[in-house]
Design a protein around this motif. Structure first.
Motif, PDB file in Angstrom:
ATOM      1  N   GLY A 115      -9.252   1.222   3.708  1.00  0.00           N
ATOM      2  CA  GLY A 115      -9.170   2.139   2.462  1.00  0.00           C
ATOM      3  C   GLY A 115      -8.238   1.429   1.789  1.00  0.00           C
ATOM      4  N   PHE A 116      -7.229   0.398   2.112  1.00  0.00           N
ATOM      5  CA  PHE A 116      -6.474  -0.244   1.435  1.00  0.00           C
ATOM      6  C   PHE A 116      -6.812  -1.466   0.953  1.00  0.00           C
ATOM      7  N   SER A 117      -6.026  -2.261   0.270  1.00  0.00           N
ATOM      8  CA  SER A 117      -6.476  -3.601  -0.397  1.00  0.00           C
ATOM      9  C   SER A 117      -5.225  -4.618  -0.607  1.00  0.00           C
ATOM     10  N   ALA A 163       3.755  -1.176   0.193  1.00  0.00           N
ATOM     11  CA  ALA A 163       4.419  -0.543   1.496  1.00  0.00           C
ATOM     12  C   ALA A 163       4.544   0.810   1.558  1.00  0.00           C
ATOM     13  N   LEU A 164       4.781   1.541   0.184  1.00  0.00           N
ATOM     14  CA  LEU A 164       4.908   2.638   0.196  1.00  0.00           C
ATOM     15  C   LEU A 164       3.715   3.589   0.216  1.00  0.00           C
ATOM     16  N   GLU A 165       2.849   2.866  -0.564  1.00  0.00           N
ATOM     17  CA  GLU A 165       1.348   3.487  -0.554  1.00  0.00           C
ATOM     18  C   GLU A 165       0.578   3.590   0.806  1.00  0.00           C
ATOM     19  N   VAL A 166       0.913   2.497   1.599  1.00  0.00           N
ATOM     20  CA  VAL A 166       0.237   2.732   3.094  1.00  0.00           C
ATOM     21  C   VAL A 166       1.008   3.640   4.050  1.00  0.00           C
ATOM     22  N   ILE A 167       2.198   3.996   3.837  1.00  0.00           N
ATOM     23  CA  ILE A 167       2.806   4.720   4.716  1.00  0.00           C
ATOM     24  C   ILE A 167       2.911   6.394   4.133  1.00  0.00           C
ATOM     25  N   SER A 168       2.386   6.664   3.176  1.00  0.00           N
ATOM     26  CA  SER A 168       2.431   7.906   2.360  1.00  0.00           C
ATOM     27  C   SER A 168       1.667   9.030   3.353  1.00  0.00           C
ATOM     28  N   THR A 179       3.536  -9.368  -5.005  1.00  0.00           N
ATOM     29  CA  THR A 179       5.068  -8.710  -4.959  1.00  0.00           C
ATOM     30  C   THR A 179       5.573  -8.705  -3.678  1.00  0.00           C
ATOM     31  N   PRO A 180       7.032  -8.435  -3.408  1.00  0.00           N
ATOM     32  CA  PRO A 180       7.589  -8.309  -2.285  1.00  0.00           C
ATOM     33  C   PRO A 180       7.005  -6.768  -1.566  1.00  0.00           C
ATOM     34  N   ALA A 181       6.810  -5.883  -2.561  1.00  0.00           N
ATOM     35  CA  ALA A 181       6.265  -4.455  -1.947  1.00  0.00           C
ATOM     36  C   ALA A 181       5.049  -4.542  -1.549  1.00  0.00           C
ATOM     37  N   TRP A 194       1.747  -1.295   7.677  1.00  0.00           N
ATOM     38  CA  TRP A 194       0.336  -0.473   8.013  1.00  0.00           C
ATOM     39  C   TRP A 194       0.088  -1.009   9.564  1.00  0.00           C
ATOM     40  N   CYS A 195       0.337  -2.123   9.769  1.00  0.00           N
ATOM     41  CA  CYS A 195       0.381  -2.367  11.135  1.00  0.00           C
ATOM     42  C   CYS A 195       1.325  -1.574  12.196  1.00  0.00           C
ATOM     43  N   ALA A 196       2.360  -1.090  11.610  1.00  0.00           N
ATOM     44  CA  ALA A 196       3.447  -0.426  12.539  1.00  0.00           C
ATOM     45  C   ALA A 196       3.063   0.822  12.408  1.00  0.00           C
TER      46      ALA A 196
END
Length: 330
Positions: free
Chosen positions: A11-13, A18-23, A253-255, A263-265
């Motif tokens: 569902g991600f791209s 990083a903040l989006e996938v950990i939300s 970008t770095p983010a 995401w893996c973590a």
């Protein structure tokens, strides 16, 4: 749960941050350690983990620089580490184990790229020493803390540069062949991916799973050995020297680059899985070895026989061996 080297539909791209996938993920009772976690992509990984409540240990060679970069971010502990120095690795691991904490997340993010030929005190080529051997040594020494956490994940930041070729078991330190910085980097990134396969095999029975990943092309301090002219010629920076951001073309970008490691973590979709190579916040597809596709993973980076051979070699080169039942033996 069965697994294969195929996308899961996360569902991600490529553009996810990083903040989006950990939300929505709660790490308030977890401890993470992120090498290289005070600059570039690593800093974004640290910020994301802290945002979810994790306590984060950030090892660094330059403590003052790291503390300045992390100033104002709560829940971060900065400690000393030089991945090319076995004594430094042992000191960090011993100190962490003495704290009696479990280690829920270990992200092997620090690295070096395209260096002129440099060797550590043992004579090992610096890209292999930093990118793979140092992280191998660290993870093995931290094994008791990973097991203590019960559901730990170890994440190795690899690269699409693994496509440059297979790991060279006959001359890993360029002692008999002319040094090629790009080839050395690519081999070290293949080693990162194979390490995840080897560690995951040993960790499954103890609740320790491992993944590797390609973060995407991110212009950070890691690119310091690439000339401005070359970065312009390859389309990574514009005429004014600014990074060109186009995630669909592997320019992030770095983010965005930090997102796949985070995401893996932390992703629950990966529960019960391990030993997989990921990219763009999903499991990467396995592509034919002669494929000219920009992304995807080649067979030599997840070959279980090569992973076992590398594990044995890494134990020999570092002098650190893992007894999966009783922990590290040095």
């Amino acid at each position: 749960m069965s697994q294969s080297q195929n996308p899961l539909g996360s569902g991600f791209s490529a553009a996810s941050t990083a903040l989006e996938v950990i939300s929505g993920i709660d790490l308030s009772r977890e401890t993470a350690l992120v090498t290289g976690g005070s600059n570039g992509m690593g800093l974004e990984i640290t910020r994301a983990l802290v945002s979810a409540g994790a306590s984060v240990v950030v090892p660094a060679r330059n403590l003052d620089k790291a503390k300045a970069a992390l100033d104002g971010i709560e829940g971060v502990e900065v400690v000393t580490l030089d991945l090319m120095d076995p004594a430094s690795i042992k000191t960090l691991a011993d100190t962490f184990l003495a704290s009696n904490r479990g280690l829920d997340i270990l992200i092997n993010n620090a690295g070096t790229m395209l260096n002129p030929l440099t060797r550590d005190s043992r004579g090992y080529e610096c890209q292999l020493s930093t990118n793979h051997l140092g992280h191998f040594d660290l993870a093995v020494r931290l094994w008791p803390a990973l097991v203590k956490a019960k559901n730990a994940r170890v994440i190795s930041v690899s690269s699409r540069a693994h496509q440059y070729g297979r790991f060279d078991f006959d001359d890993p330190n360029f002692e008999r062949q002319p040094y090629d910085a790009s080839l050395a980097y690519g081999r070290s990134k293949t080693a990162n991916a194979l390490f995840a396969v080897g560690l995951d095999k040993r960790g499954q029975a103890h609740g320790v799973r491992a993944f590797s990943l390609h973060p995407g092309g991110v212009i950070t301090e890691l690119a310091k050995f690439i000339s401005t002219e070359d970065l312009k010629a390859t389309g990574y920076i514009d005429a004014d020297g600014n990074p060109i951001i186009d995630p669909e073309r592997n320019m992030k970008t770095p983010a965005q680059g930090a997102a796949t490691a985070v995401w893996c973590a932390t992703s629950p979709i990966l529960d019960g899985l391990g030993g997989l190579y990921c990219e763009n916040c999903d499991v990467a597809p396995a592509l034919p070895d002669d494929s000219r596709e920009l992304l995807g993973v080649r067979s030599w980076a997840f070959d279980p026989e090569a992973a076992e051979k590398l594990w044995t070699l890494s134990e020999e080169l570092t002098g650190v061996r893992l007894d999966s039942s009783n922990g590290p033996v040095a």
